[in-house]
Motif scaffolding. Structure first.
Motif, mmCIF file in Angstrom:
data_model
loop_
_atom_site.group_PDB
_atom_site.id
_atom_site.type_symbol
_atom_site.label_atom_id
_atom_site.label_comp_id
_atom_site.label_asym_id
_atom_site.label_seq_id
_atom_site.Cartn_x
_atom_site.Cartn_y
_atom_site.Cartn_z
ATOM 1 N N ARG A 1 59.530 53.518 36.477
ATOM 2 C CA ARG A 1 59.185 54.010 35.147
ATOM 3 C C ARG A 1 59.608 55.472 35.023
ATOM 4 N N VAL A 2 60.207 55.831 33.893
ATOM 5 C CA VAL A 2 60.643 57.207 33.656
ATOM 6 C C VAL A 2 60.313 57.601 32.225
ATOM 7 N N PRO B 1 50.314 47.386 32.137
ATOM 8 C CA PRO B 1 50.188 48.854 32.120
ATOM 9 C C PRO B 1 49.913 49.394 33.514
ATOM 10 N N ARG B 2 50.393 50.603 33.745
ATOM 11 C CA ARG B 2 50.259 51.212 35.071
ATOM 12 C C ARG B 2 48.815 51.635 35.316
ATOM 13 N N ARG C 1 44.068 43.469 38.117
ATOM 14 C CA ARG C 1 45.277 42.740 37.717
ATOM 15 C C ARG C 1 46.525 43.486 38.179
ATOM 16 N N TYR C 2 46.534 44.817 38.022
ATOM 17 C CA TYR C 2 47.704 45.580 38.450
ATOM 18 C C TYR C 2 47.841 45.558 39.967
ATOM 19 N N GLN D 1 45.413 37.305 35.741
ATOM 20 C CA GLN D 1 44.749 37.110 34.465
ATOM 21 C C GLN D 1 43.958 38.359 34.113
ATOM 22 N N ALA D 2 43.523 38.438 32.854
ATOM 23 C CA ALA D 2 42.919 39.671 32.357
ATOM 24 C C ALA D 2 41.455 39.821 32.744
ATOM 25 N N GLU D 3 40.766 38.727 33.073
ATOM 26 C CA GLU D 3 39.324 38.791 33.282
ATOM 27 C C GLU D 3 38.883 39.798 34.348
ATOM 28 N N PRO D 4 39.555 39.928 35.502
ATOM 29 C CA PRO D 4 39.062 40.875 36.518
ATOM 30 C C PRO D 4 39.180 42.338 36.125
#
Length: 683
Positions: A79-80, A148-149, A261-262, A253-256
């Protein structure tokens, strides 16, 4: 001595010297930074960057110089931040080169956000192919692909995988399916077999998918398994853990939460995890040495992405299988027309049970109650739940749990005059009246006004009846019919994941059926006429999918009973357990109507002027049909234009749409929403 307000403060000589040294150090650091920014990397000093800008005319790579200070970190996938049009813009490095084809002066990278290569070359190429397929912008696809980071998670090392246990039993588990042996052999050999799998009634499909992923992992290959919802993800997660143990797979998945997730995403990106289970976004997971992609229940509308460019998980996975030479498996109890197209085109082979095995697994019958019988006497249990259904439930309760599927949630969803059947409406807002429970008064479903003194405006009668019943009313009826049996409901925001194997009645709406320990003894499908009566060209296909998913929960040797018209083709396909034949007939009707998947269709929606501008910019193939524009139902300020071409001309249509979007974006014309093969055209 403390200075008085009239006297200046005296600075000590040592403090002055310290401040001077600090100033010189800062100046030296600034000079060093400036030198580093002007000094370029000696090897491959040009970075090709894709910008996170959702503008079609900027959907390409841009060249930037790599300062020497960023040389090590500015790797492909990092990423920059760059300077673009006077603003700081996010981007990803996709390539490092020795020279640029740009004639002008290149700007340097402004900042290295992260040296973590989160956008792999394979995923970046996939994002571009998905954007081209759906006439979108690749930046929108990358937002679906890269989470997202989370800086804290990024600093942590990913745990290594434990030793892989010795795996046995895969061939035995898949042995009821004759064609599966060849698929597994090709998968282990590093080839790319492709198949459409029709699971039989009562199949423990999570265990079979886990065995397939384990076979790929034993051969050193990664796997992606995409599932409709979190309950299916939980089942496959448990099956993989039971087979492989902890530490060989992740669930994206988004739940945790974003950090977890990342962290799991990084484990996949770094190669410490090679099996990924998740919803539609998992299709973009950067799995190393990808060997197998799997989608389960591809007809579920949760596989359709609601954000631009609206890709479908099935198409993303098929594109990825082609991009990375991976095996592909499309599995479900039912079969979609799109899966049938894969077989007809020769792209995939079929994996299915022999007919003798299907008949031995479950007995499916139809009880001849129809919508007309319900209209004649909607309060009669014999009309809606006939004697055959009660007998089947009684037989099943002697052996275990019984599942009753009803197509609507709630209690009494609609009320009508018991004498003339005029729909009952609220006197305050004319909204429909309904009941929320057996003891609550009728109330408006729009404004919640109670109608305790309602009288029919047509005949003056005060009695009400319900031609549309929900799961709560069904559970209430069954509780009275079987007073000693516990009755559980599963629907809406109160969905049960599992139930034990004790005798009980489980009333659930489609998609909310809990999994029973050991399977259900009997499955009863109520109000099949309502599901088939939906205003949609996919109504019959979707109804059969829902019924097959419910019957798929029956235990071996169990029974299923559908309450409806035996002459309905979808119910006949259910009784024969022939979703393949039904899909073939639906596909033929689609071909005659020139609808997907036999054709490629694009929907252009926007303000009338914007749609006209887009139409003028389009250079369509000669064989294209342009339908409309027509006003959008429920939104008089928008119009919809539909463009249809033969399937072979689909890529040409996508290219034309992409080019028109670039021209529209460059000229700053009003936006137009483009959807390729949109589900709403078929319902």
């Amino acid at each position: 001595m403390t200075p008085t307000p009239d006297e200046p403060a005296l600075e000590l000589p040592g403090l002055v010297r310290d401040r001077a040294a600090e100033g010189r150090a800062k100046a030296a650091a600034t000079r060093a930074r400036k030198v580093a920014e002007t000094e370029l990397a000696t090897v491959d000093p040009v970075a090709r960057v894709v910008l996170e800008v959702p503008l079609a005319h900027l959907d390409r790579v841009f060249d930037y110089l790599v300062p020497a200070a960023m040389d090590e970190g500015a790797v492909p996938g990092a990423r920059v931040k760059v300077r673009f049009a006077g603003q700081a813009v996010d981007g990803f490095v996709v390539e490092r080169t020795a020279a640029s084809g740009h004639d002008g002066v290149l700007s340097p990278l402004r900042r290295l956000v992260s040296a973590e290569p989160v956008l792999s070359p394979a995923v970046e190429a996939l994002c571009r192919r998905v954007a081209e397929r759906y006439a979108g912008v690749s930046a929108d696809v990358r937002r679906l692909a890269v989470p997202p980071r989370h800086a804290t998670a990024e600093k942590e090392a990913s745990p290594t995988s434990p030793p892989l246990p010795v795996l046995t039993g895969c061939d035995e588990a898949w042995s009821p399916y004759p064609a599966a042996a060849a698929f597994l052999e090709h998968l282990r050999s590093g080839h790319a077999p492709r198949a459409v799998w029709g699971a039989g009634p009562g199949e423990d499909w999570p265990a079979l998918l886990a065995q397939m992923a384990g076979a790929a992992l034993a051969a050193g290959r990664g796997t992606i398994i995409c599932l409709p919802d979190h309950r299916d993800i939980t089942r496959v997660d448990a099956a993989l853990t039971a087979l492989l143990g902890e530490g060989h797979h992740v669930t994206l998945q988004a739940e945790p939460g974003p950090a977890a997730r990342y962290r799991d995403f990084l484990a996949v990106s770094r190669g410490t995890r090679k099996i990924v289970v998740g919803p539609r976004s998992a299709a973009f997971a950067p799995v190393h040495d990808l060997g197998l992609v799997v989608i389960w229940d591809d007809g579920d509308d949760l596989h359709a992405e609601p954000r631009a460019p609206y890709p479908h998980t099935r198409e993303v996975l098929l594109l990825r299988a082609d991009e990375e030479n991976a095996a592909a498996l499309v599995g479900s109890f039912a079969r979609t027309v799109e899966a049938d197209q894969l077989l007809r085109s020769g792209w995939a082979r079929e994996i299915a049970l022999p007919r003798t095995e299907v008949r031995a697994r479950a007995l499916v019958a139809v009880s001849g109650a129809t919508e007309q019988a319900l209209e004649r006497d909607p309060n009669s249990a014999g009309a809606r739940i006939p004697r055959e259904a009660h007998q089947a439930m009684k037989w099943g309760l002697e052996r275990g749990p019984v599942l009753v599927q009803t197509p609507r949630a709630g209690y009494a969803l609609r009320l009508a005059c018991e004498r003339c059947r005029t729909p009952a409406r609220c006197t305050a807002c004319a909204g429909p009246l309904g009941l929320t429970g057996p003891t609550t008064p009728p109330r408006c479903r729009l404004c919640a006004t109670e109608a305790t003194a309602w009288a029919c405006p047509e005949c003056g009668a005060a009695g009400l009846r319900s031609p549309m019943l929900g799961d709560a009313r069904t559970a209430d009826e069954l509780g009275r019919s079987f007073p000693k049996i516990p009755v559980l409901a599963s629907s809406g925001d109160r969905i049960r994941a599992t139930v034990d194997g004790a005798p009980r009645l489980v009333v659930a709406t489609p998609g909310a059926e809990p999994v029973a320990d050991g399977g259900y003894a009997v499955v009863v499908l109520l109000d099949t006429w309502w599901v088939l009566g939906r205003d949609s060209m996919r109504a019959a296909e979707e109804a059969l999918r829902r019924w097959c998913n419910a019957v798929g929960l029956v235990r071996p040797g169990g029974r299923a009973l559908a309450v409806g018209d035996p002459a309905q083709p979808a119910l006949q396909a259910l009784v024969r357990w022939d979703p393949a034949g039904f899909a073939a007939r639906e596909a033929e009707e689609r071909r005659e109507a020139r609808l997907p998947p036999a054709a490629r269709v694009a929907s252009l929606t926007g303000a009338p002027g914007a749609v006209d501008d887009m139409r003028a910019l389009l250079h369509l193939p000669e064989v294209a049909d342009v339908l409309g524009p027509v006003p959008v139902e429920g939104n008089p300020d928008e119009e919809r234009l539909v463009v249809r071409v033969p399937r072979a001309q689909g890529p040409a249509l996508s290219r034309a749409l992409v080019e028109a979007q670039r021209l529209r974006s460059a000229r700053k014309l009003d936006p137009v929403r483009i959807q390729v093969d949109p589900p709403e055209l078929l319902g």
